[in-house]
Design an enzyme around this catalytic site. Structure first.
Site, short mmCIF file in Angstrom:
data_model
loop_
_atom_site.label_atom_id
_atom_site.label_comp_id
_atom_site.label_asym_id
_atom_site.label_seq_id
_atom_site.Cartn_x
_atom_site.Cartn_y
_atom_site.Cartn_z
N ALA A 12 0.82 -1.22 -0.20
CA ALA A 12 0.09 -0.08 -0.03
C ALA A 12 0.69 1.24 -0.11
O ALA A 12 0.40 2.33 0.25
CB ALA A 12 -1.00 0.03 1.23
N ARG A 18 -3.74 9.84 -8.07
CA ARG A 18 -5.07 9.97 -8.93
C ARG A 18 -6.14 10.37 -8.05
O ARG A 18 -7.17 10.79 -8.61
CB ARG A 18 -5.23 8.97 -10.11
CG ARG A 18 -4.48 9.15 -11.17
CD ARG A 18 -4.89 8.04 -12.19
NE ARG A 18 -4.12 6.71 -12.04
CZ ARG A 18 -4.45 5.80 -12.24
NH1 ARG A 18 -5.46 5.56 -12.96
NH2 ARG A 18 -3.60 4.69 -12.12
N GLY A 79 9.11 -0.05 -6.55
CA GLY A 79 8.25 -0.94 -7.37
C GLY A 79 7.97 -2.12 -6.33
O GLY A 79 8.08 -2.20 -5.17
N ASP A 104 -5.30 -1.97 -2.40
CA ASP A 104 -6.40 -1.03 -3.07
C ASP A 104 -7.10 -1.61 -4.04
O ASP A 104 -7.93 -1.26 -4.97
CB ASP A 104 -5.81 0.16 -3.97
CG ASP A 104 -4.61 -0.19 -4.91
OD1 ASP A 104 -4.44 -1.56 -5.08
OD2 ASP A 104 -4.01 0.32 -5.80
N ARG A 318 -29.06 8.47 16.29
CA ARG A 318 -27.57 8.81 16.38
C ARG A 318 -26.88 7.77 17.18
O ARG A 318 -27.60 7.01 18.07
CB ARG A 318 -27.27 10.29 16.84
CG ARG A 318 -27.64 11.06 15.80
CD ARG A 318 -27.82 12.56 16.27
NE ARG A 318 -26.26 12.99 16.89
CZ ARG A 318 -26.21 13.98 17.75
NH1 ARG A 318 -27.11 14.71 18.15
NH2 ARG A 318 -25.07 14.25 18.16
N ALA A 365 -45.24 15.72 21.09
CA ALA A 365 -44.75 16.52 20.00
C ALA A 365 -43.93 17.74 20.56
O ALA A 365 -44.41 18.45 21.39
CB ALA A 365 -45.92 17.03 18.94
N ALA A 408 -48.42 20.22 29.01
CA ALA A 408 -48.16 20.73 27.46
C ALA A 408 -47.26 22.03 27.87
O ALA A 408 -47.54 22.82 28.72
CB ALA A 408 -48.98 20.79 26.89
#
Ligand code: UD1
Ligand code: MG
Length: 466
Positions: A12, A18, A79, A104, A318, A365, A408
């Site tokens: 790697a 690129r 190489g 990759d 979450r 709500a 409420a």
């Protein structure tokens, strides 16, 4: 699973120019997991020891994503053969087989690696087994030159190949299984007198043949061996992954109403008879038990959802959301680090963060757990069978006892005992006839000062608030 000792090297250190990225190529993610994590997952069942990841200087940060691989740094990228040399000290004395993979090429399958090791240990005892494939356009890939008996004679890089060799469709994927004892000593014989002036790992095949050792080829599909070199390749790989994840979710007994719009992470777990609506995103760490319905447009990560729950549409779960059995979470509800007991409901427009909600409790709500004072987070604890009236703010830390009712519009700043009713809002005042007198007064003042014509020039500022 192979019994004898197998080591692995993952290359790697290539620059990955690129990708045009500041981070190492193998850290780019597919299904919310770095590419190198996919490679490590494919290797894991083989229990290779050691696994050495070859990186360039400055890429040491990949170590965490590549656990349990050891890191070898290749100072200069000379190489693929040179990269394996860079791993030699970390490999120490490997006597069994050695797998060489690329960081990759994230979709390499465990079964393919197993097939290569099996071939390596075949009766003819090949010194090198190369994983070949037949891409539609062989282009720059190394070509596998087969001998008369079907064995592998050499790998020729495209830039060094004759026109006849370039016409060969069977290409080198780069993945190899080597007999370490015979092959590693040959590394020092690699030369860089080629078109790229690099030390090619692929030259090992011709060197082995020169000694009279057999080399062999195992073939795999193009899809499995797709390499990532650019952002476009990354996007294509993501698509391949998502298509597979959707297919396997459906095979596993989940219904996807519009599969193409559902996004999975590498670790998403869906139980039987889960129904997922359109445009649902599963981030990392999601486990969903059976008979759960996820309606459209939900964003879910780091959450556990128990059997029979109903989520969404437009809900956001979450990390740390633990949704109990048969819970209902409705539209525009956000839940973070909170546990909801069996049958609890939060159906509309609510934020529940750092909280514990008892079974059977109804959150009206617009309820908000006010968990953050700008410095630290505090918890809200709500017992079972509580009713929280709409538009209430629960200012944490606060505890609401079992069976309590909150009126409420309350702003709750103190604990509410079990079975109590808490109302914490300004008292309503009704002023009889006051609306009428108010309107009459306003009409009079408006007549006395008629509005200026639009566009008329004026030195004075116009009054606002009409
Ligand atoms: C290589 C093969 C080619 C094969 C192709 C498949 C050689 C000489 N050629 O070519 O036959 O068809 O892969 O994709 O092996 N790397 C290092 N250090 C280096 C150079 C490369 O770690 O000095 C790593 C890269 O990060 C990459 C892998 O080795 O993971 C392959 O390198 P790359 O430069 O892409 O090789 P190719 O020229 O594509
Ligand atoms: Mg390449």
């Amino acid at each position: 699973m192979p019994k004898s000792r197998t080591a692995a090297i993952v290359l790697a250190a290539g620059k990955g120019t690129r990708m045009k990225s500041r981070k190492p190529k193998v850290m780019h993610e597919i299904a919310n997991r770095p590419m190198i994590g996919h490679v490590m997952a494919a290797l894991k069942p083989l229990h290779c020891d050691p696994v050495v990841l070859v990186v360039a200087p400055g890429m040491e940060a990949v170590a965490e994503a590549a656990v349990p691989a050891q890191i070898a740094v290749q100072r200069e990228q000379l190489g693929t053969g040179h990269a394996v040399m860079a791993a030699r000290t970390t490999l120490k004395s490997v006597s069994g087989d050695l797998l060489v993979l690329y960081g990759d090429t994230p979709f390499i399958a465990t079964a393919t690696l197993e097939a290569m090791l099996k071939r390596r240990r075949g009766a003819d005892d090949p010194a090198v087994v190369v994983l070949g494939f037949r891409p539609d356009e062989p282009g720059g890939y190394g070509r596998l030159v087969l001998g008369a008996s079907g064995g592998l004679d050499a790998i020729v890089e495209a830039c060094d190949a004759t026109p006849e060799q370039r016409a060969i469709g069977l290409c080198n994927s780069g993945v190899m299984a080597l007999d370490a004892e015979r092959i590693l000593p040959l590394l020092k014989e690699l030369r860089n007198d080629n078109a790229k002036s690099e030390y090619y790992l692929t030259d090992l095949v011709a060197l082995a043949r020169g000694r009279g050792w057999d080399c062999a080829v195992v073939e795999a599909s193009v899809e499995e061996l797709m390499g990532i070199n650019s952002r476009a390749d990354l996007a294509a790989a993501e698509q391949v992954y998502q298509q597979r994840a959707r297919a396997s979710a459906m095979e596993g007994g989940a219904t996807l109403l519009e599969p193409a719009s559902v996004y999975f992470s590498h670790d998403t777990q869906l139980g039987q008879d889960v129904v997922v609506g359109p445009h649902v995103y599963f981030g990392p760490g999601v486990t969903i038990e059976s008979d759960v319905e996820i309606k459209g447009f939900c964003h879910i990560e780091g959450a556990r959802i128990a059997a029979g729950a109903r989520i969404g549409p437009f809900a956001r779960l979450r990390p740390g959301a633990a949704i109990g059995p048969d819970v209902h979470i409705g539209n525009f509800v956000e839940i973070k680090n909170a546990r909801l007991g069996p049958g609890a409901k939060a159906n509309h427009l609510t934020y529940i963060g750092d909280a514990e909600i008892g079974g059977g409790t109804n959150i009206g709500a617009g309820t908000i757990t006010v968990n953050y004072d700008g410095f630290s987070k505090s918890r809200t604890v709500i017992g079972p069978n509580v009713s929280i009236g709409s538009n209430s703010s629960l200012v944490a830390p606060v505890t609401i006892g079992a069976g309590a009712i909150v009126g409420a519009g309350s702003v709750i700043t103190e604990n509410v005992p079990a079975d109590a009713m808490a109302i914490a809002r300004g008292r309503q005042v009704n002023m009889t006839g006051r609306a009428q007198t108010f309107r009459a007064k306003r009409k009079k003042t408006t007549k006395a000062k008629p509005a200026k014509k639009a566009g008329a020039r004026s030195g004075t500022k116009r009054k606002s608030g009409k």
